[in-house]
Write a protein that holds these residues in place. Structure first.
Motif, short mmCIF file in Angstrom:
data_model
loop_
_atom_site.label_atom_id
_atom_site.label_comp_id
_atom_site.label_asym_id
_atom_site.label_seq_id
_atom_site.Cartn_x
_atom_site.Cartn_y
_atom_site.Cartn_z
N LEU A 90 2.76 8.95 29.99
CA LEU A 90 2.04 10.01 29.58
C LEU A 90 1.06 9.87 28.63
CD1 LEU A 90 5.59 11.71 29.35
CD2 LEU A 90 4.12 11.94 31.24
N PRO A 91 0.33 11.01 28.44
CA PRO A 91 -0.81 11.03 27.20
C PRO A 91 -0.34 10.77 25.94
CG PRO A 91 -0.96 12.98 28.90
CD PRO A 91 0.28 12.40 29.07
N LEU A 92 -1.21 9.90 25.20
CA LEU A 92 -0.77 9.12 24.05
C LEU A 92 -0.56 10.47 23.21
CD1 LEU A 92 -2.98 6.00 23.54
CD2 LEU A 92 -0.41 6.28 23.80
N HIS A 93 -1.44 11.40 23.04
CA HIS A 93 -1.30 12.74 22.19
C HIS A 93 -0.20 13.33 22.12
CE1 HIS A 93 -3.65 14.52 25.33
NE2 HIS A 93 -3.07 15.62 25.08
N TRP A 94 0.59 13.40 23.14
CA TRP A 94 1.60 13.92 23.46
C TRP A 94 2.75 13.52 22.36
CZ3 TRP A 94 3.17 15.34 29.11
CH2 TRP A 94 2.18 16.02 29.72
N PHE A 95 2.50 12.29 21.84
CA PHE A 95 3.65 11.72 21.08
C PHE A 95 3.13 11.66 19.28
CE2 PHE A 95 4.17 10.06 25.24
CZ PHE A 95 5.65 9.79 25.19
N ASP A 96 3.82 11.74 18.36
CA ASP A 96 3.54 11.56 17.13
C ASP A 96 3.03 10.20 16.71
OD1 ASP A 96 4.00 14.54 16.04
OD2 ASP A 96 6.18 13.85 16.61
N PHE A 97 3.63 9.19 17.28
CA PHE A 97 3.28 8.12 17.16
C PHE A 97 3.42 6.98 18.32
CE2 PHE A 97 4.31 9.47 12.90
CZ PHE A 97 3.20 9.15 12.07
N GLN A 143 -6.32 3.71 23.56
CA GLN A 143 -7.41 4.44 22.88
C GLN A 143 -7.03 4.52 21.45
OE1 GLN A 143 -6.33 8.20 25.28
NE2 GLN A 143 -8.43 8.45 25.08
N PRO A 144 -8.23 4.58 20.77
CA PRO A 144 -8.25 4.16 19.18
C PRO A 144 -7.78 5.52 18.41
CG PRO A 144 -10.35 4.27 19.71
CD PRO A 144 -9.67 4.47 21.19
N LEU A 145 -6.56 5.95 18.73
CA LEU A 145 -6.21 7.66 18.23
C LEU A 145 -5.51 7.20 17.05
CD1 LEU A 145 -4.87 9.31 21.75
CD2 LEU A 145 -7.37 9.31 20.60
N ALA A 146 -5.51 8.27 16.21
CA ALA A 146 -4.81 8.19 14.77
C ALA A 146 -3.55 7.98 14.79
CB ALA A 146 -5.20 9.60 13.95
N ASN A 147 -2.88 8.19 16.05
CA ASN A 147 -1.39 8.08 16.17
C ASN A 147 -0.92 6.67 16.50
OD1 ASN A 147 -2.47 8.53 18.42
ND2 ASN A 147 -0.23 9.56 19.32
N VAL A 148 -1.77 5.84 16.88
CA VAL A 148 -1.54 4.59 17.39
C VAL A 148 -1.35 3.54 16.29
CG1 VAL A 148 -2.42 2.50 18.96
CG2 VAL A 148 -2.63 5.17 19.53
N ILE A 149 -0.13 2.88 16.46
CA ILE A 149 0.06 1.68 15.61
C ILE A 149 -0.02 0.62 16.56
CG2 ILE A 149 1.81 0.41 14.19
CD1 ILE A 149 3.09 3.46 13.52
N LEU A 150 -0.97 -0.32 16.13
CA LEU A 150 -1.05 -1.72 17.15
C LEU A 150 -0.06 -2.77 16.76
CD1 LEU A 150 -4.94 -1.80 17.58
CD2 LEU A 150 -3.34 -1.14 19.09
N THR A 151 0.55 -3.26 17.77
CA THR A 151 1.22 -4.53 17.29
C THR A 151 0.69 -5.84 18.25
OG1 THR A 151 2.67 -4.39 19.32
CG2 THR A 151 3.24 -3.17 17.38
N GLN A 152 1.10 -7.16 17.75
CA GLN A 152 0.57 -8.22 18.36
C GLN A 152 1.62 -8.74 19.28
OE1 GLN A 152 -1.37 -11.10 15.71
NE2 GLN A 152 -1.73 -12.44 17.39
N GLY A 153 1.62 -8.09 20.48
CA GLY A 153 2.67 -8.38 21.55
C GLY A 153 3.95 -7.31 21.16
N ALA A 154 4.94 -8.18 21.87
CA ALA A 154 6.58 -7.08 21.85
C ALA A 154 6.84 -7.30 20.64
CB ALA A 154 7.26 -7.62 23.07
N LEU A 155 7.55 -6.13 20.03
CA LEU A 155 8.56 -6.23 19.03
C LEU A 155 9.80 -6.88 19.31
CD1 LEU A 155 8.23 -2.46 17.48
CD2 LEU A 155 7.05 -4.55 16.84
N THR A 156 10.30 -7.67 18.36
CA THR A 156 11.51 -8.46 18.67
C THR A 156 12.25 -8.45 17.40
OG1 THR A 156 10.19 -10.59 17.87
CG2 THR A 156 10.30 -10.07 20.18
N GLU A 157 13.55 -8.38 17.64
CA GLU A 157 14.63 -8.46 16.55
C GLU A 157 14.59 -9.79 15.83
OE1 GLU A 157 18.37 -6.42 17.59
OE2 GLU A 157 17.66 -6.96 19.56
N PRO A 158 15.10 -9.66 14.54
CA PRO A 158 15.45 -11.19 13.77
C PRO A 158 16.11 -12.02 14.60
CG PRO A 158 15.42 -9.24 12.43
CD PRO A 158 15.58 -8.71 13.76
#
Length: 328
Positions: free
Chosen positions: A120-127, A137-152
């Protein structure tokens, strides 16, 4: 956004410590689960990061299976959600969670957080928390990661003489080069380590049986009990993964082991997964060449802990200070 009221057992209300004009501790999280374990591990990783930032007791999470929530595009709101404390964050990973996250946020408030690039469109979500190799897209609500998030991983001491070798298989991004994998495997198993080798659902049949006389401890993925892989990663001093398994690479980086990649041929000249792996190599976080083993040059790494930096970014953007910070 409303001030947060923490709820114990879904009913009795207890005021918490105010963080900013909009939040009180503990934070209340609604986490929608789509039944895909890989997706759910990423949202669990974000929760782990939030708890690392704020404290274990300062994050109150409610898991809501998408299949049981009863959300539909035009349907009503499930009555069961009325019994829950109002959320501060509504979190989901995977396509099936997108509409439940948006509808819950609309009816109950909070801020919507989608993990991975949504359909769905990125701007529909807060983050939106998205791997950089997906080039959002370089939108203000985007938080970039380097690959998938993984648990400790479990807090175990790594053994520099213990090696772990993990096979993936053919994928939409890589060909499975049997000769290259066999050659790399033979080189690795000649190193004086106590080797544990495991495959995955995509691994070609017979890959493990060819190693029956190698002296390595072999584990078919069907036989691995829950938690087995995380424990093996935590105990290993060296971990090698075939280059197709990008999620496994980032899980390995949660260990204190030295991590290596067995390169595989790309299906296309432009390959975002290969680019993500190459960046790790360029950063010196993983190896892509098999060298000789020496106990003298082994040093434990610090875990990647990307879930913590991601959670910190989310809290910062919401104006929520960490415990050692004063509210703005």
């Amino acid at each position: 956004m409303r001030p947060l009221t923490a709820v114990s057992g879904g009913r009795s209300q207890l005021r918490g410590r105010r963080l900013s004009g909009d939040f009180l501790l503990p934070l209340t999280i609604w986490r929608f689960l789509d039944g895909n374990r890989a997706h759910e591990k990423q949202s669990a990783a974000l929760l782990s990061g939030l708890r690392s930032c704020l404290g274990e007791a300062k994050v109150d999470c409610h898991d809501i299976p998408c299949s049981e929530a009863g959300f539909s595009l035009f349907g009503g709101v499930p009555a069961v959600l009325d019994t829950l404390p109002k959320p501060d964050f509504v979190v989901g990973a995977g396509h099936r969670s997108h509409w439940p996250v948006l509808r819950a946020r609309r009816h109950f408030g909070g801020r919507s957080v989608v993990i991975m690039k949504p359909s769905l469109p990125l701007h529909w979500f807060d983050f939106a928390i998205i791997p950089e190799h997906d080039r959002p897209q370089p939108l203000a609500n985007v938080i970039l990661t380097q690959g998938a998030l993984t648990e400790p991983l479990p807090a175990l001491d790594p053994d520099p003489c213990r090696g772990l070798l993990l096979f993936g298989g053919p994928s939409k991004h890589f060909h499975w080069d049997v000769q290259a994998v066999t050659t790399a495997t033979e080189q690795l198993l000649r190193q004086p380590l106590q080797w544990v080798v495991s495959d995955s659902r995509r691994t070609p049949e017979g890959t493990l049986t060819q190693l029956a006389d190698s002296g390595a401890e072999l584990w078919d993925w069907h036989r691995c009990p829950p938690g087995w892989l995380a424990e093996q990663m935590a105990r290993a001093g060296r971990i090698w993964v075939t280059g197709d398994s990008i999620s496994m690479v980032f899980e390995a980086l949660q260990s204190r082991a030295q991590v290596g990649i067995i390169p595989l041929p790309s299906r296309k000249p432009a390959n975002k997964v290969r680019g993500a792996v190459q960046r790790l190599v360029d950063q010196g976080l993983v190896w892509d060449r098999i060298g000789s083993f020496s106990r003298d040059n082994w040093q434990p790494r610090e875990p990647f802990n990307q879930q913590v930096s991601c959670a910190r970014a989310l809290l910062h953007r919401c104006g929520i200070p960490l415990p050692n910070q004063e509210p703005a």
